[in-house]
Design a protein around this motif. Sequence first.
Motif, PDB file in Angstrom:
ATOM      1  N   ASN A  58      63.089  42.432  62.177  1.00 10.34           N
ATOM      2  CA  ASN A  58      62.873  43.438  63.205  1.00 10.34           C
ATOM      3  C   ASN A  58      64.183  44.076  63.659  1.00 10.34           C
ATOM      4  O   ASN A  58      64.218  45.247  64.066  1.00 10.34           O
ATOM      5  CB  ASN A  58      62.164  42.810  64.396  1.00 10.34           C
ATOM      6  CG  ASN A  58      61.683  43.830  65.400  1.00 10.34           C
ATOM      7  OD1 ASN A  58      61.272  44.921  65.044  1.00 10.34           O
ATOM      8  ND2 ASN A  58      61.752  43.483  66.666  1.00 10.34           N
ATOM      9  N   ALA A  59      65.279  43.312  63.593  1.00 14.41           N
ATOM     10  CA  ALA A  59      66.576  43.817  64.057  1.00 14.41           C
ATOM     11  C   ALA A  59      67.365  44.539  62.971  1.00 14.41           C
ATOM     12  O   ALA A  59      68.422  45.116  63.265  1.00 14.41           O
ATOM     13  CB  ALA A  59      67.415  42.660  64.599  1.00 14.41           C
ATOM     14  N   LEU A  60      66.874  44.526  61.726  1.00 14.19           N
ATOM     15  CA  LEU A  60      67.639  45.120  60.627  1.00 14.19           C
ATOM     16  C   LEU A  60      67.944  46.605  60.806  1.00 14.19           C
ATOM     17  O   LEU A  60      69.044  47.046  60.457  1.00 14.19           O
ATOM     18  CB  LEU A  60      66.918  44.880  59.303  1.00 14.19           C
ATOM     19  CG  LEU A  60      67.248  43.569  58.603  1.00 14.19           C
ATOM     20  CD1 LEU A  60      66.452  43.418  57.323  1.00 14.19           C
ATOM     21  CD2 LEU A  60      68.749  43.482  58.302  1.00 14.19           C
ATOM     22  N   PRO A  61      67.017  47.446  61.315  1.00 17.37           N
ATOM     23  CA  PRO A  61      67.392  48.859  61.519  1.00 17.37           C
ATOM     24  C   PRO A  61      68.620  49.033  62.399  1.00 17.37           C
ATOM     25  O   PRO A  61      69.500  49.852  62.101  1.00 17.37           O
ATOM     26  CB  PRO A  61      66.128  49.450  62.162  1.00 17.37           C
ATOM     27  CG  PRO A  61      65.015  48.623  61.637  1.00 17.37           C
ATOM     28  CD  PRO A  61      65.579  47.234  61.565  1.00 17.37           C
ATOM     29  N   ILE A  62      68.718  48.271  63.482  1.00 20.71           N
ATOM     30  CA  ILE A  62      69.886  48.360  64.353  1.00 20.71           C
ATOM     31  C   ILE A  62      71.126  47.835  63.638  1.00 20.71           C
ATOM     32  O   ILE A  62      72.221  48.413  63.736  1.00 20.71           O
ATOM     33  CB  ILE A  62      69.642  47.584  65.651  1.00 20.71           C
ATOM     34  CG1 ILE A  62      68.464  48.189  66.422  1.00 20.71           C
ATOM     35  CG2 ILE A  62      70.882  47.568  66.527  1.00 20.71           C
ATOM     36  CD1 ILE A  62      68.105  47.431  67.672  1.00 20.71           C
ATOM     37  N   LEU A  63      70.974  46.740  62.886  1.00 22.38           N
ATOM     38  CA  LEU A  63      72.109  46.176  62.164  1.00 22.38           C
ATOM     39  C   LEU A  63      72.651  47.155  61.130  1.00 22.38           C
ATOM     40  O   LEU A  63      73.868  47.319  60.992  1.00 22.38           O
ATOM     41  CB  LEU A  63      71.690  44.872  61.469  1.00 22.38           C
ATOM     42  CG  LEU A  63      71.437  43.660  62.358  1.00 22.38           C
ATOM     43  CD1 LEU A  63      71.066  42.450  61.511  1.00 22.38           C
ATOM     44  CD2 LEU A  63      72.656  43.343  63.192  1.00 22.38           C
ATOM     45  N   LEU A  64      71.758  47.820  60.401  1.00 20.80           N
ATOM     46  CA  LEU A  64      72.207  48.769  59.379  1.00 20.80           C
ATOM     47  C   LEU A  64      72.893  49.976  60.011  1.00 20.80           C
ATOM     48  O   LEU A  64      73.886  50.488  59.471  1.00 20.80           O
ATOM     49  CB  LEU A  64      71.017  49.205  58.522  1.00 20.80           C
ATOM     50  CG  LEU A  64      70.403  48.120  57.638  1.00 20.80           C
ATOM     51  CD1 LEU A  64      69.142  48.629  56.952  1.00 20.80           C
ATOM     52  CD2 LEU A  64      71.412  47.642  56.596  1.00 20.80           C
TER      53      LEU A  64
END
Length: 374
Positions: A58-64
Motif C-alpha cells: 500500500n505504501a509503494l506509490p509513496i516510496l516510488l
Amino acid sequence: MLFTQTLRKQLYASASAVFVTLLTVVLTVSLVRILGQAAAGRADPTAIVLLIALGSLNALPILLSLTAFISVLLVIGRMYKDSEMNIWFTSGVSLARFLGPVLGFALPFAILILLFSLFVAPWANQQVDELRARYDQRDDVSRVAPGRFIESPGAERVFFVETFDEEKRTVTNVFAAFRENTPEGEKVTVLMADSGQVEVRDGERYVVMQSGRRYEGSPGQPQASVMQFDSYALRLESRAVNLTTRGADQGAASLPQLLLDNSAAARAELVKRIGAVLMLLNLALLAVPLSFVNPRAGRSANLLLALLLYIIYNNLLSFAQVNVANGKLSFFTGMFLVHFVVLGLTWALIVRAQSNARLNPLSARTWRIWMRLT
C-alpha cells in the motif's frame, strides 16, 4: 547520446540505494506499529508478517515517488558539487536539457505507481480489512494476549489471563469484567478465578471458570453483591464473519467500482490514485532546478527546501481530495489544479536558473529565454 546515458545510469544507481533505504525504514516502522497493535489485542499476532507485507504494498506509490525525487536531487546535486555541471553547461547542455532524461527515468516509476495505485494497493487494503474483520469477530478468549488487559469490540467486556494454552483451551488466573443494561439500570459484573477452560455446550461456546468470586453492582452505588463459586460458565459472544461490505471503504474499492460510482467520495479516491502518478512526474522535474548546489557551500539548505516543497505539495493534494469529496471542487479542478501550479513553478525555476538573474515576469529578457527554451 553520452549525456543521456550517463545521467540515466547514475539516476538508476542512486534510485536503487534510495529505494532500499526507504523500504527498510517503512518495514521497521510497520513492524513496530503492528507489534504494538498485536500486543494490545487489536491485530492478529499470527498475521504480523502478512500485515507488514500488505502495508508495504500500500505504501509503494509513496516510496516510488520519494525515490525518484530524492534520486534526482542527489545525482544532479552531486554534479553541481563536483563542478561537473559546469562542464555540461560549457558543452552547450542547458539545464532544460536535463528534463528529457529525467522524465525518461521517471516514466517506469510512473507506470509502476499507476499499476499499484489502481490495482495492487486497493487489493492490499481489502485484504487488510478482511484480516482485521476476521480477528475482531473472533470470540473474546481467542483474542486474549496473556498478561494484558484486552477489550472486546465496543468495550463491553475486559479480559485478562495470566497464561493461555491454545491447544488445551485452558487459562489461568482469569479476570473478566463486563457491563449490561437492565431495567434497574446499568450493572457491572467482575469475575475472578484461578483457572478456566473453554467448552462447547449445545453449540454455544463457554469459558468455565473454577474456584472464583463474582462481584456485581451498579456504578455510583455503594451496594454490591459478592458470590464465591466452584464453577461458573460464561457464554462467549461468537460473531459470524461478515465480509459483504467489501469495497465499501473507498480505499479498498477496485477501479471498476470507482468508475461506476458517481459519488463524490469515489471521485476523490480517483483524484488520489491518479494524482500519485502526476505527483511523481512533477516531483522528478521539480528536482532538476532544486538540485542546484553551490560548490563552496553545503547542500543542506537545498534538501530542506525540497523536503518543505514536497510536504506542501502532498498537503495541497490532500486538501484538493477532501474538497472533491465534500463537493466543493469539481473532479477536474481537484485532479489537475495543484499539478499545474507545481509544473508552472518548475518551469519558472528553470527559467530563473537559465537567466542567471532573478525571475521577473515583466522582463523582456525572461520572455526571450522562455521562448528560446520552448
